[in-house]
Scaffold this motif. Structure first.
Motif, PDB file in Angstrom:
ATOM      1  N   LEU A 184      58.371  41.924 100.884  1.00  0.00           N
ATOM      2  CA  LEU A 184      57.563  41.461 102.024  1.00  0.00           C
ATOM      3  C   LEU A 184      56.127  41.981 101.940  1.00  0.00           C
ATOM      4  O   LEU A 184      55.192  41.175 101.919  1.00  0.00           O
ATOM      5  N   PRO A 185      55.899  43.307 101.864  1.00  0.00           N
ATOM      6  CA  PRO A 185      54.507  43.735 101.674  1.00  0.00           C
ATOM      7  C   PRO A 185      53.888  43.201 100.387  1.00  0.00           C
ATOM      8  O   PRO A 185      52.697  42.891 100.366  1.00  0.00           O
ATOM      9  N   TYR A 240      54.933  58.969 105.573  1.00  0.00           N
ATOM     10  CA  TYR A 240      54.838  58.321 106.870  1.00  0.00           C
ATOM     11  C   TYR A 240      55.939  57.274 106.991  1.00  0.00           C
ATOM     12  O   TYR A 240      56.129  56.460 106.082  1.00  0.00           O
ATOM     13  N   TRP A 241      56.649  57.309 108.112  1.00  0.00           N
ATOM     14  CA  TRP A 241      57.716  56.322 108.285  1.00  0.00           C
ATOM     15  C   TRP A 241      57.646  55.666 109.658  1.00  0.00           C
ATOM     16  O   TRP A 241      57.904  56.305 110.669  1.00  0.00           O
ATOM     17  N   CYS A 242      57.306  54.407 109.631  1.00  0.00           N
ATOM     18  CA  CYS A 242      57.379  53.615 110.858  1.00  0.00           C
ATOM     19  C   CYS A 242      58.633  52.774 110.730  1.00  0.00           C
ATOM     20  O   CYS A 242      58.728  51.898 109.872  1.00  0.00           O
ATOM     21  N   TRP A 258      57.114  42.199 112.869  1.00  0.00           N
ATOM     22  CA  TRP A 258      56.358  42.291 114.130  1.00  0.00           C
ATOM     23  C   TRP A 258      54.986  42.879 113.831  1.00  0.00           C
ATOM     24  O   TRP A 258      54.768  43.476 112.782  1.00  0.00           O
ATOM     25  N   ILE A 259      54.092  42.796 114.801  1.00  0.00           N
ATOM     26  CA  ILE A 259      52.739  43.309 114.573  1.00  0.00           C
ATOM     27  C   ILE A 259      52.759  44.800 114.237  1.00  0.00           C
ATOM     28  O   ILE A 259      51.957  45.263 113.428  1.00  0.00           O
ATOM     29  N   TYR A 269      50.983  49.037 111.149  1.00  0.00           N
ATOM     30  CA  TYR A 269      51.294  50.448 110.972  1.00  0.00           C
ATOM     31  C   TYR A 269      52.451  50.732 110.009  1.00  0.00           C
ATOM     32  O   TYR A 269      52.976  51.831 109.999  1.00  0.00           O
ATOM     33  N   ILE A 270      52.863  49.712 109.209  1.00  0.00           N
ATOM     34  CA  ILE A 270      53.677  50.018 108.022  1.00  0.00           C
ATOM     35  C   ILE A 270      52.856  49.628 106.795  1.00  0.00           C
ATOM     36  O   ILE A 270      52.794  50.364 105.830  1.00  0.00           O
TER      37      ILE A 270
END
Ligand code: WT7
Length: 699
Positions: A155-156, A318-320, A326-327, A332-333
């Motif tokens: 996805l990213p 960092y883990w969101c 979603w936005i 923030y990921i």
């Protein structure tokens, strides 16, 4: 006069909570520890203060105008500048951090290996997929491509590949139905749909490609043809779906990629104002809104807020734990953290799979030190695994909560138990439309207060207006509509293809006059709020017909139109019901067409229709069949009356209804059934009671 409490009385019931200071250890390492930053972003320095955020990025061409207000409210930020979002999130980190993990992906099955994708590896994957999209997919700068992808690194990679080409991506949350996806494909005019064959959810390999077939069919019904469906495979070379691959339309990406091995795609230098992506959200009408976000303003805003509010340093893990669909996940990921060159963790599955210790096991294993989630997840973990986190040796310096109001009790559990009393918490209030945070605390500089998001964030000047546009002062104990007085770089640019609706929904209510002065165009957020004397805001929830289920917005109209696809249904109304874990759940009331009687699984049909049209997250808690809906004399369904029944609260004055006698019938039927099922009503807080009492008032 009624004897119902006024908004002012309600707000007075508000109990002030005590402040929690951050630890000295946190302050010593924080990105924003000097109070001077508040001065730099104070109103006299607007809009130039945002240069500081823009300077976190690498520009191909520096801009000449910070903010152009000549065509309000279509604000333009960093005008004249050019940049590429993918270059900023990937390429520019190669010189210093090529071997740092950009993403760490945790598959849901614990038997599968966690994988770290370095910036170098991300660079390769993104370039190869960008080349495939361009040369095989035929996409060009400015085209739209829709993704219907789960929480996988593909996805990213797909997002960044589009960004590299200047192609506008539109990711539809993987849990949404094929029909919902198809509606968004058609609205955005995407000729390419990128999907995956399957993914793991709660221990099951879900067939996901089948939704792509439904999406293409729905788009066709709406008059839009999809040329190609590109399918990532969850396990390359093995196909997890039962849906056949359509010859000439469907292609496995892993079959095509070898042709692009080693490809290098030059990042396309885009104007700051070029759209980066669309993110659809629900509103008061059935048609979803494609929120269009910009390249320069958006990226600068998410980089700046990630740095100061998430306190991200490149060496953090960092883990969101939100979904990129979603936005929160976009900002923030992916974009914010990667723009700062940090390591961002992606988890595929359900937080409680296979047991309530899963998240903490991941945190311990990977050494996560910044953790980000939503109240609905916190409530669930507190319910099913209150002692789990103590068993694991992770240490969070910082935690976030986002998406819905958090109860002070739940906040304290998050702080004391999950955060082990050490982590600084930020409660971040914002929206799909706003790109990034609007209200929160600077973690080292402003103390936390459970249940309040905090003041406006840097460069954001919120205000609360009453219905007449008069300012409600801080500390007055009155609730009103929270607005933002100024534009900011992360604000969305328009609703895709519906500029009039954009102006109408967000600006017409409080627009003062036809002027090019930004001061005359406050942004109407659609949330009720109270501001305490210390300037901290407490967000009360939506003032429109949107139900916030587990932090996700569901429009009543969307739910109702889905119910109306069932042949037997003549009328439908959706209302919120308080839910211990999800905050709110949906209850549907339906009336059958004349001559039909209940039975024959109508309730199940309505539920299935909603899951089919929208997705599982929208599945109603109950479907109530009624002989008639309570209506005004002009024939409008009084949603507040049935909402009152569902929540066991006072239904208010019903004497003006055309059919007041129906109210008692419905109440008896619904409430006795609920009591039989053991759905014991709890007392509502005054704010919750107000929300129910005024539900549907937006019409
Ligand atoms: C709505 C926006 C922002 C990303 C996730 C949701 C509610 C959001 C908070 C918070 C209280 C909150 C508001 C807002 N909301 N954050 N910290 N405290 N309420 O994005 O789906 O666009 O929903 O979520 O009602 O308007 P979204």
């Amino acid at each position: 006069m009624t004897n119902e409490p006024s908004e002012a009385q309600i707000a007075v019931h508000w109990r002030e909570e005590a402040y929690y200071p951050p630890t000295a250890k946190f302050i010593a390492q924080a990105n924003a520890a000097d109070p001077d930053i508040l001065e730099r972003f104070s109103e006299p320095n607007f809009p130039e203060c945002f240069k500081e955020y823009a300077d976190l990025l690498s520009w191909d061409k520096y801009w000449h105008t910070t903010l152009d207000t000549t065509d309000p409210p279509f604000w333009k930020w960093f005008v004249g500048g050019r940049l590429n979002a993918c270059y900023n999130c990937v390429d520019r980190h190669l010189t210093t951090s090529r071997n740092r993990a950009a993403l760490i992906w945790v598959p849901e099955p614990e038997s599968e290996q966690t994988s770290a994708i370095t910036y170098q590896e991300l660079y390769r994957r993104v370039n190869e997929f960008a080349a495939l999209l361009r040369d095989f997919g035929g996409v060009r700068t400015g085209d739209r491509v829709t993704f219907h992808l789960p929480m996988v690194p593909e996805l990213p990679v797909s997002m960044l590949a589009c960004a590299r080409l200047g192609v506008i991506h539109s990711e539809v949350f993987g849990g949404f139905s094929g029909a919902a996806c198809g509606g968004r494909v058609a609205d955005s005019g995407s000729n390419i749909l990128v999907t995956m064959d399957g993914y793991y959810r709660n221990g099951e390999l879900v067939d996901h490609k089948v939704k792509a077939d439904e999406a293409v069919a729905t788009a066709r019904e709406l008059g839009h043809e999809v040329d190609k469906v590109l399918v990532w495979r969850r396990h390359p070379n093995s196909y997890a779906s039962k849906s056949p691959m359509v010859e000439g339309r469907d292609f496995f990406i892993d079959d095509l990629l070898p042709d692009f091995r080693g490809a290098v795609v030059e990042p396309v230098s885009m104007p700051a104002e070029a759209p980066l992506f669309l993110m659809y959200t629900s509103g008061t009408t059935g048609r979803p809104k494609g929120c269009q976000h910009s390249t320069g303003g958006y990226l600068a805003y998410v980089a700046g807020t990630s740095k100061y509010y998430q306190d991200i340093h490149p060496e953090d893990t960092y883990w969101c734990a939100a979904d990129i669909g979603w936005i929160t996940g976009h900002s923030y990921i992916v974009y914010g953290p990667l723009a700062l060159g940090t390591t961002s963790v992606l988890y595929e599955g359900v937080p409680t799979y296979p047991d309530p210790g899963r998240l903490w096991r991941i945190a311990e294993r990977l050494g996560v030190n910044i953790f980000h989630t939503a109240p609905t997840t916190i409530r669930m973990l507190r319910k099913v695994g209150p002692d789990e986190s103590a068993k694991y040796r992770y240490r969070f310096k910082h935690m976030t909560t986002v998406g819905e109001p958090i109860e002070p009790e739940v906040w304290r559990w998050y702080h004391d138990v999950v955060g082990k009393g050490e982590a600084a918490i930020v409660d971040t209030w914002w929206q799909t439309e706003t790109g990034g945070f609007l209200g929160s605390t600077l973690p080292a500089l402003q103390p936390m207060k459970p249940g309040s998001c905090g003041p406006g964030v840097l460069g954001i000047y919120p205000v609360i207006y009453d219905e007449d546009g008069e300012t409600i002062e801080a500390g007055s104990d009155r609730a009103g509509n929270i607005c933002i007085r100024n534009p900011w770089p992360g604000i969305f640019q328009t609703i895709w293809g519906q500029p009039e609706r954009f102006v109408d929904i967000y600006y017409s209510k409080y627009n003062r006059r036809n002027s090019t002065d930004w001061q005359d165009w406050p942004y109407f957020a659609g949330d009720g709020a109270v501001q305490a004397a210390d300037g901290y805001f407490r967000i009360l929830g939506r003032v429109d017909d949107v139900i916030n289920v587990a932090g996700h917005r569901l429009g009543t109209k969307e739910l109702e139109s889905a119910a109306l696809t069932v042949n037997e249904i003549a009328e439908a109304a959706a209302v919120p019901v308080m839910d211990e874990v999800r905050g709110r759940a949906v209850e549907m009331y339906v009336a059958l067409k004349p001559g039909l009687s209940a039975g024959a699984g109508i309730e199940a049909k309505v539920s299935e229709a909603i899951v089919r049209e929208i997705g599982k997250i929208a599945r109603p808690k109950s479907v109530w069949i009624v002989t008639d809906m309570p209506k005004t004399r002009s024939g409008k369904i009084m949603r507040r009356v049935i909402a009152g029944i569902s929540n066991f609260t006072d239904v208010g004055d019903v004497t003006t209804l055309a059919n007041p006698e129906i109210v008692d019938d419905i109440r008896h039927h619904v409430q006795s059934e609920k009591l039989t099922r053991g759905e014991v009503p709890r007392d509502l807080s005054p704010q919750e009671a107000e929300e129910i009492k005024s539900f549907g008032r937006a019409e």
